[in-house]
Write a protein that holds these residues in place. Structure first.
Motif, PDB file in Angstrom:
ATOM      1  N   LYS A 143       0.814  -1.097   0.096  1.00  0.00           N
ATOM      2  CA  LYS A 143      -0.115  -0.055   0.055  1.00  0.00           C
ATOM      3  C   LYS A 143       0.896   1.254  -0.091  1.00  0.00           C
ATOM      4  O   LYS A 143       0.285   2.233  -0.497  1.00  0.00           O
ATOM      5  N   GLU A 144       2.128   1.203   0.621  1.00  0.00           N
ATOM      6  CA  GLU A 144       2.863   2.411   0.413  1.00  0.00           C
ATOM      7  C   GLU A 144       4.415   1.924   0.035  1.00  0.00           C
ATOM      8  O   GLU A 144       4.663   0.877   0.228  1.00  0.00           O
ATOM      9  N   PHE A 145       5.164   2.949  -0.316  1.00  0.00           N
ATOM     10  CA  PHE A 145       6.558   2.838  -0.603  1.00  0.00           C
ATOM     11  C   PHE A 145       7.405   2.290   0.511  1.00  0.00           C
ATOM     12  O   PHE A 145       7.115   2.904   1.686  1.00  0.00           O
ATOM     13  N   PRO A 146       8.274   1.279   0.295  1.00  0.00           N
ATOM     14  CA  PRO A 146       9.217   1.087   1.293  1.00  0.00           C
ATOM     15  C   PRO A 146      10.050   2.394   1.612  1.00  0.00           C
ATOM     16  O   PRO A 146      10.268   3.082   0.707  1.00  0.00           O
ATOM     17  N   LEU A 147      10.940   2.231   2.907  1.00  0.00           N
ATOM     18  CA  LEU A 147      11.619   3.274   3.156  1.00  0.00           C
ATOM     19  C   LEU A 147      12.773   3.673   2.077  1.00  0.00           C
ATOM     20  O   LEU A 147      13.003   4.771   1.785  1.00  0.00           O
ATOM     21  N   ALA A 148      13.414   2.760   1.421  1.00  0.00           N
ATOM     22  CA  ALA A 148      14.400   3.005   0.531  1.00  0.00           C
ATOM     23  C   ALA A 148      13.824   3.729  -0.691  1.00  0.00           C
ATOM     24  O   ALA A 148      14.793   4.390  -1.492  1.00  0.00           O
ATOM     25  N   TRP A 149      12.418   3.986  -0.714  1.00  0.00           N
ATOM     26  CA  TRP A 149      12.055   4.615  -2.008  1.00  0.00           C
ATOM     27  C   TRP A 149      11.789   5.922  -1.675  1.00  0.00           C
ATOM     28  O   TRP A 149      11.220   6.875  -2.267  1.00  0.00           O
ATOM     29  N   TRP A 150      12.099   6.301  -0.412  1.00  0.00           N
ATOM     30  CA  TRP A 150      11.751   7.678  -0.126  1.00  0.00           C
ATOM     31  C   TRP A 150      12.318   8.770  -1.134  1.00  0.00           C
ATOM     32  O   TRP A 150      13.516   8.580  -1.428  1.00  0.00           O
ATOM     33  N   ASN A 151      11.333   9.664  -1.444  1.00  0.00           N
ATOM     34  CA  ASN A 151      11.970  10.922  -2.177  1.00  0.00           C
ATOM     35  C   ASN A 151      12.373  10.348  -3.856  1.00  0.00           C
ATOM     36  O   ASN A 151      13.226  11.094  -4.102  1.00  0.00           O
ATOM     37  N   SER A 152      12.192   9.069  -3.990  1.00  0.00           N
ATOM     38  CA  SER A 152      12.636   8.402  -5.138  1.00  0.00           C
ATOM     39  C   SER A 152      12.066   9.165  -6.442  1.00  0.00           C
ATOM     40  O   SER A 152      12.490   9.034  -7.671  1.00  0.00           O
ATOM     41  N   ASP A 153      11.173  10.004  -6.108  1.00  0.00           N
ATOM     42  CA  ASP A 153      10.571  10.770  -7.558  1.00  0.00           C
ATOM     43  C   ASP A 153      11.353  11.904  -7.861  1.00  0.00           C
ATOM     44  O   ASP A 153      10.911  12.571  -8.788  1.00  0.00           O
ATOM     45  N   GLN A 154      12.255  12.344  -6.924  1.00  0.00           N
ATOM     46  CA  GLN A 154      13.044  13.638  -7.104  1.00  0.00           C
ATOM     47  C   GLN A 154      14.456  12.958  -8.048  1.00  0.00           C
ATOM     48  O   GLN A 154      15.004  12.082  -7.557  1.00  0.00           O
ATOM     49  N   PHE A 155      14.467  13.412  -9.110  1.00  0.00           N
ATOM     50  CA  PHE A 155      15.754  13.310  -9.897  1.00  0.00           C
ATOM     51  C   PHE A 155      17.174  13.359  -9.175  1.00  0.00           C
ATOM     52  O   PHE A 155      17.976  12.491  -8.997  1.00  0.00           O
ATOM     53  N   TRP A 156      17.128  14.680  -8.446  1.00  0.00           N
ATOM     54  CA  TRP A 156      18.436  14.888  -7.897  1.00  0.00           C
ATOM     55  C   TRP A 156      18.790  13.774  -6.484  1.00  0.00           C
ATOM     56  O   TRP A 156      19.816  13.623  -6.387  1.00  0.00           O
ATOM     57  N   TRP A 157      17.690  13.461  -6.172  1.00  0.00           N
ATOM     58  CA  TRP A 157      18.008  12.508  -4.865  1.00  0.00           C
ATOM     59  C   TRP A 157      18.689  11.186  -5.427  1.00  0.00           C
ATOM     60  O   TRP A 157      19.334  10.712  -4.871  1.00  0.00           O
ATOM     61  N   CYS A 158      17.913  10.613  -6.548  1.00  0.00           N
ATOM     62  CA  CYS A 158      18.251   9.549  -7.193  1.00  0.00           C
ATOM     63  C   CYS A 158      19.781   9.736  -7.610  1.00  0.00           C
ATOM     64  O   CYS A 158      20.409   8.591  -7.700  1.00  0.00           O
ATOM     65  N   ALA A 159      19.814  10.851  -8.228  1.00  0.00           N
ATOM     66  CA  ALA A 159      21.412  11.072  -8.820  1.00  0.00           C
ATOM     67  C   ALA A 159      22.273  10.901  -7.552  1.00  0.00           C
ATOM     68  O   ALA A 159      23.342  10.434  -7.913  1.00  0.00           O
ATOM     69  N   LEU A 160      21.999  11.493  -6.651  1.00  0.00           N
ATOM     70  CA  LEU A 160      22.770  11.443  -5.507  1.00  0.00           C
ATOM     71  C   LEU A 160      22.940  10.093  -5.100  1.00  0.00           C
ATOM     72  O   LEU A 160      23.989   9.492  -4.824  1.00  0.00           O
ATOM     73  N   LEU A 161      22.034   9.224  -4.942  1.00  0.00           N
ATOM     74  CA  LEU A 161      22.178   7.907  -4.531  1.00  0.00           C
ATOM     75  C   LEU A 161      22.994   6.938  -5.462  1.00  0.00           C
ATOM     76  O   LEU A 161      23.612   6.057  -4.885  1.00  0.00           O
ATOM     77  N   VAL A 162      22.861   7.484  -6.849  1.00  0.00           N
ATOM     78  CA  VAL A 162      23.604   6.930  -7.705  1.00  0.00           C
ATOM     79  C   VAL A 162      25.140   6.628  -7.354  1.00  0.00           C
ATOM     80  O   VAL A 162      25.708   5.530  -7.584  1.00  0.00           O
ATOM     81  N   VAL A 163      25.793   7.547  -6.786  1.00  0.00           N
ATOM     82  CA  VAL A 163      27.030   7.755  -6.168  1.00  0.00           C
ATOM     83  C   VAL A 163      27.194   7.246  -5.042  1.00  0.00           C
ATOM     84  O   VAL A 163      28.062   6.783  -4.171  1.00  0.00           O
ATOM     85  N   ALA A 164      26.286   7.939  -4.023  1.00  0.00           N
ATOM     86  CA  ALA A 164      26.393   7.740  -2.594  1.00  0.00           C
ATOM     87  C   ALA A 164      26.340   6.263  -2.172  1.00  0.00           C
ATOM     88  O   ALA A 164      26.943   5.887  -1.328  1.00  0.00           O
TER      89      ALA A 164
END
Lengths: 275, 369, 524
Positions: free
Chosen positions: B125-146
């Protein structure tokens, strides 16, 4: 009042930077002794490599250490340089620096240089680069990424190249040098570190007579400015440089004194000639 | 005649590339930013000069692999540490980007839900924690290297500090990627299980499959690849680079010179992992899928052979190796699918036996003659 | 209920011909009446009861007019008396619905409890205890009689349990308490479910307390049974890991060769077993069960030969370069996998167990040890012992140990080091082949078989400490146990991940493995 000030936060460890890399402090050799070893014992699987070994090296002294195979000479160097931790005993560099608490790089940073039995140099780097890397400098990651060789540093390397007679080979890959040249390069690398204490494990092994002669001269000029501990089997070489000799046997000091005196010591004769 | 000392000294002055090197990079830039776009988009498909979408995607994909090869060369060729787990960092970067791309699907999935299809399927019913903010490009771009960077840091910190070396290190990196693969295969982990992420629709709001988007992705990949090459070159020509090689050849001596090898290894290990993450992030939108198979030990070990074929310890060799092996792979798997594994196996065997310095080493030794 | 019980007891005392009234009910009664009749007929214990009920189950029971008859091969018999009759023209089938069939089979099973044949009695008990409805209380009389007559220690406990379940349904208070107390001695899953459902329905406080006590006893025993089962699967997995890792303990542990194709040598052993099995099936079908005896040496020989070939052609040139060896042997593994795919196809092949390895022994109720697993545990121990003898008691072993400890010195004293390398590598590979032969008996055989074991077996060797045979054994068993323990707690995948993470952490703490080689040369 003064006691309170001493315990105030931020007051502690002003001299010896306590963070990570340079946790060494400065060498305090006010009592004229640069290295104390006291009651050092090391055992490997029941075999006692060092047995209550005690030793003191004075500032500027050139000490020769001899002894039969397995007497514990290399293990002693391992303990001093942090490669092996002693089971018991203390190792002090000057008055204040407890070497048993430091890592190898920290010990090197504190001012102890070591030459291995088998020449250990960077075979794929040029002779010049070998000296450049060992030169005293800030050795933290970020600094080395942006480090540039200053002209003054370049001059110091050039001087050292002249001193170890490798000026003509400056650009050569170090792995291509002869055995004797490698020994000299390694000594040169130690000196670039500007250590206060040099540990030299069989420095003239594999050298020609001519090279051995020059090495003896070099060591004699170093003594005074640096403290040197030389482990050697070549008694002729020892005879040229020795002032004070320590004989190790089964992990502890058997005899100590001027070479002539030691050579006449009946216990030393027995150890060397068999029982 | 200049003195050997002066020559040796001037050799240390920071020089990324000679004139020939810069020329080669200029040519690469022109090809990637001018030739490919024009031939792909402007030239009519009937023309013999037209470059098809297949080729754009293929080269784009291989450029991502080339970045991974550079990362592998930094750690293996220069610092002497063979990682058999670099596929993990690549896949993590890919998954981070994949999360964003899954969110970009919006309600265009099969179930027309805000949640990705696989979550609807699992009745979440809801996104797991790891998906937090995953609709934001900048956030995922950060995760890509972080994410790869932090994982590499944590793993490397303990491994290098405990002086785990050589084959031991290789084997535990393999165990690491294997464990991660098992983890990602589970549906409950929250990253699509077996199927991973696919059926992407958009990136930054624009449709992902149009020729224009594809070309932009291609150009971005080329730019990042060239950037990676220059960064890697900066590192290996610095004093730090020389220390890394010194650690590879005589770690004891490096320690007794006063350098702490742990810090140096950790630095290059993390940089290497981050480059892999970046490559994975560029790979996923071009290829259109990411699944746990990317983390299989076989994939990671293949990376090593790209570098070995091209030539360890030369960055251009790593890039060359990635192109040679993967080019060969896409050719052979199409023409003679059943022979590819023989071929790949033989590359492994023959290059280690007869090409210790790779193709670049071979060319160098020819030139000397 | 009580009435039926009384009826049952009443009829059980009558051993004469079947009561015609009951048989008529069977033929003409309503469904409920039919069930009552079935149970009553069975409870009578009459020798003809089985015949009539069997006829009902087979659809041979028919009615003709007012008569209930059995029609077999166009011959008619009176159902009640068994007398032969003329085959009537007008007949109607007695239709047995599912409910009736269930009742009939339970009743027939109950009747079989009195059979002199042990197997039949066991089968009947299984039927009665597995049947969801359970036996009808009407059978209580038969079961009691059977219990009184039963002497076989293998049958009696099961029978007691069935009896107890019936007593709980239909016995009086004392009988129920006795039944509950008897159940306390059981360790089966059925006893547990029985008690649980009983507790839900019982109102009497004393009985309830008694039932709870018994349930605790059963659960306690079951916990032990489960632990024992877990321990066995742990040992079983451990021995499989050990088999997979033993060869590696030689090639990697002693010789220092990182052989990534080790898993493929296992796979080759498994395929050799498959080939031998196929040969036996087509050529010597009669001796099929003995194919393993031929497959073992064949698997050893083929894998050893492949290994020695690899050593000569590739690995020899890479001694002292472990990372290169790793890559080259990985290449070899790819080639071997593809070769097997080309020869045998990409699909899994079927390796059949010999008859003596199928089935298993039930040590505790619910804990079945499959013979194949037991054989593998013994086999692993045998291979270990053999390898240990070979290494410590033979010349080859002496040479291998000599060469691995000091190559130059061994060479000086005349040990043919190159040949020793080849033989040692062949030995390690051959043991991998044996492992493959064993694995073919418990799992799928496919080209990717080896890939699944390579990470695990390296973990075992690394964890155990390089060059340490004892360490390898402990590590294999330890990993086997840990894996199964975690699996029972968190599931297989998480268990595997946890174990891998544990090893990764462990190696960082003790890079030399469980059994560290300490000293000057340790990190040379």
């Amino acid at each position: 009042m003064s006691a309170a000030a001493m315990h105030a936060p931020g007051q502690s460890g002003s001299g010896d930077a306590s963070l990570g890399h340079v946790a060494t402090g400065t060498l305090d050799a006010t009592h004229g002794v640069v290295l104390y070893l006291e009651d050092i014992s090391v055992s490997f699987d029941g075999f006692k490599a060092l047995n209550k070994l005690s030793l003191a090296i004075d500032v500027g002294e050139l000490r020769c250490v001899i002894g039969p195979n397995g007497a514990g000479k290399t293990t002693m160097m391992d303990v001093i340089t942090g490669k092996t931790r002693p089971d018991e005993g203390t190792v002090f560099f000057g008055q204040t620096i407890d070497l048993t608490r430091l890592t190898e790089p920290e010990i090197a940073h504190a001012g102890i240089g070591r030459k291995f039995q088998k020449p250990t140099i960077f075979e794929h780097h040029s002779v010049f680069e070998n000296l450049e890397l060992s030169m005293k400098a800030d050795k933290r990651v970020r600094k080395t990424l942006f480090a540039k060789l200053s002209s003054e540093e370049g001059d110091r390397i050039a001087e050292m190249l002249d001193r170890i007679r490798l000026a003509d080979s400056a650009g050569r890959e170090a792995g291509l040098l002869s055995h004797g040249q490698k020994q000299w390069l390694e000594i040169g690398m130690l000196l670039m570190q500007e250590p206060k204490l040099l540990l030299l494990d069989e420095p003239v092994a594999g050298m020609s007579d001519d090279e051995t002669e020059r090495t003896a001269e070099l060591f004699l000029t170093l003594a005074g400015k640096h403290s040197l501990v030389v482990v050697e089997h070549d008694m002729a070489f020892i005879g040229k440089i020795a002032r004070k000799v320590t004989v190790l046997h089964e992990g502890s000091v058997l005899a100590e004194g001027p070479l002539a005196q030691v050579q006449e010591d009946p216990r030393v004769i027995e150890v060397y000639l068999g029982r | 005649m200049t003195s050997p000392i002066l020559t040796a000294r001037s050799g240390l002055a920071r020089r990324l590339y000679g004139p020939a090197g810069w020329l080669a990079i200029l040519v690469a830039v022109l090809v990637a930013f001018l030739l490919f776009p024009v031939l792909n988009l402007a030239v009519a498909p009937e023309s013999p000069f037209h470059i098809s979408a297949y080729w754009v995607t293929l080269i784009g994909k291989i450029m991502c692999y080339a970045m991974v090869a550079i990362a592998m060369d930094l750690i293996w060729g220069y610092a002497g540490i063979l990682s058999l787990g670099h596929g993990l960092f690549f896949a993590l970067g890919g998954y981070a980007m994949g999360m964003y791309l899954m969110r970009q699907i919006g309600r265009d999935g099969q179930y027309q839900s805000d949640m990705p299809d696989f979550m609807v399927f699992l009745d979440w019913k809801e996104f797991p924690l790891a998906w937090w903010n995953s609709d934001q490009f900048w956030w995922c771009a950060l995760l890509v290297v972080a994410v790869p960077g932090l994982l590499a840091y944590a793993f490397g910190f303990f491994a290098f500090r405990s002086r785990v070396k050589g084959v031991y290190f290789s084997i535990i990196t393999q165990a690491l990627t294997y464990a991660a693969m098992l983890l990602f295969f589970r549906n409950n982990t929250g990253f699509g299980g077996n199927n991973g992420f696919t059926d992407f629709k958009r990136i930054l709001g624009t449709p992902i499959t149009t020729p224009e988007t594809r070309m932009v992705l291609f150009a971005v990949t080329a730019a990042v690849l060239i950037g990676t090459l220059l960064l890697a070159r900066t590192i290996v020509t610095s004093k730090l680079g020389r220390i890394l090689t010194a650690i590879r050849d005589a770690e004891q001596r490096v320690m007794f010179c006063g350098y702490n090898p742990v810090h140096y290894k950790l630095f290059i290990w993390v940089v290497s992992a981050m480059i892999c993450g970046l490559a994975g992030a560029l790979y996923v939108p071009q290829v259109g899928i990411i699944n746990p198979g990317e983390m299989s030990p076989a994939n990671s070990i293949e990376i090593a052979i790209w570098v070995a074929v091209g030539g360890r310890g030369t960055l251009v060799g790593a890039v060359l190796g990635a192109f040679l092996v993967n080019g060969g792979k896409s050719f052979l798997t199409q023409q003679f699918p059943e022979y590819w594994f023989y071929f790949l196996g033989l590359i492994f065997i023959l290059s280690t036996l007869f090409l210790p310095n790779g193709v670049v080493g071979l060319v160098k030794s020819w030139r000397k003659k | 209920m009580r009435l039926i019980l009384l009826l049952a007891i009443f009829f059980s005392t009558q051993a004469a011909a079947l009561d015609r009234a009951l048989v008529d009910k069977l033929g003409f009664g309503e469904s409920d009446e039919k069930v009552v009749a079935i149970n009553a007929i069975a409870a009578s214990g009459d020798p003809r009861a089985a015949e009539v009920l069997g006829a009902l189950a087979e659809g041979e029971l028919q009615t003709s007019g007012k008569l209930v008859i059995i029609v077999k091969n166009d011959e008619a018999f009176d159902a009640a008396s068994g007398d032969k009759l003329a085959l009537p023209e007008e007949r109607e089938d007695v239709v047995a619905n599912n409910r009736l069939r269930g009742a009939v089979s339970a009743a027939l099973a109950a009747l079989k409890l009195l059979s002199p044949d042990r197997q039949q009695r066991l089968a009947a008990l299984k039927e009665l205890s597995d049947n969801a409805e359970g036996a009808d209380v009407a059978m209580l009389g038969i079961v009691r009689r059977a219990l009184a007559a039963e002497t076989d220690p293998g049958v009696k406990p099961l029978l007691e349990q069935v009896a107890a379940s019936l007593e709980l349904k239909g016995g009086d208070r004392e009988a129920r308490i006795a039944a509950l107390q008897r159940l306390a001695g059981s360790s089966s899953a059925n006893a547990k479910t029985l008690l649980l459902s009983y507790i839900e329905t019982e109102k009497d406080a004393d009985l309830l307390a008694e039932a709870r006590k018994s349930l605790r006893a059963v659960e306690g025993k079951r916990a032990w049974a489960e632990r024992a089962g877990l321990a066995f699967t742990g040992i079983s997995l451990g021995s499989i890991l050990l088999l997979a890792a033993l060869g590696l303990a030689i090639t990697y542990g002693l010789m220092g060769v990182i052989n990534m194709a080790h898993g493929e040598l296992i796979m080759i052993g498994a395929y050799t077993t498959y080939a031998v099995q196929t040969l036996f099936r087509t050529k010597f079908g009669a001796a099929f069960d003995w194919y393993l005896l031929a497959a073992l040496p064949a698997a050893f020989a083929v894998s050893a030969a492949v290994g020695m070939l690899l050593e000569r052609l590739v690995i020899r040139w890479l001694y002292g370069r472990p990372l290169e060896t790793l890559l080259a042997t990985w290449g070899i593994s790819l080639v071997l996998i593809q070769t097997v795919r080309t020869l045998f196809g990409a699909q899994n092949v079927q390796v059949e167990n010999p008859a003596f390895m199928s089935g298993g022994v039930e040590v505790l109720s619910g804990v079945v040890l499959p013979y194949s697993r037991i054989v593998i545990v013994i086999f692993a121990a045998a291979v270990l012992a053999g390898m240990w003898l070979l290494l410590t008691r033979t010349r080859l072993g002496l040479f291998v140990r000599g060469v691995t400890q000091n190559r130059a010195m061994a060479s000086c004293v005349g040990v043919p080091t190159h040949r020793v390398d080849t033989w040692a590598f062949g030995l390690g590979s051959g043991i991998a082949g044996l492992a493959g032969c064993a694995l073919s008996q418990i799992g799928n055989v496919g080209p990717d078989l080896g890939q699944g074991y390579i990470v695990d077996s390296f973990m075992v060797v690394v964890l155990g400490g390089v060059g340490q045979l004892a360490g390898t054994v402990y590590a294999a068993l330890g990993l086997g146990f840990a894996n199964k323990l975690l699996e029972s707690w968190q599931g297989a995948v998480i268990a595997k991940i946890l174990v891998l993470v544990f090893i990764v952490i462990f190696i960082q703490k003790r890079p030399q493995g469980l059994f560290a080689v300490k000293g000057r040369m340790a990190d040379a």
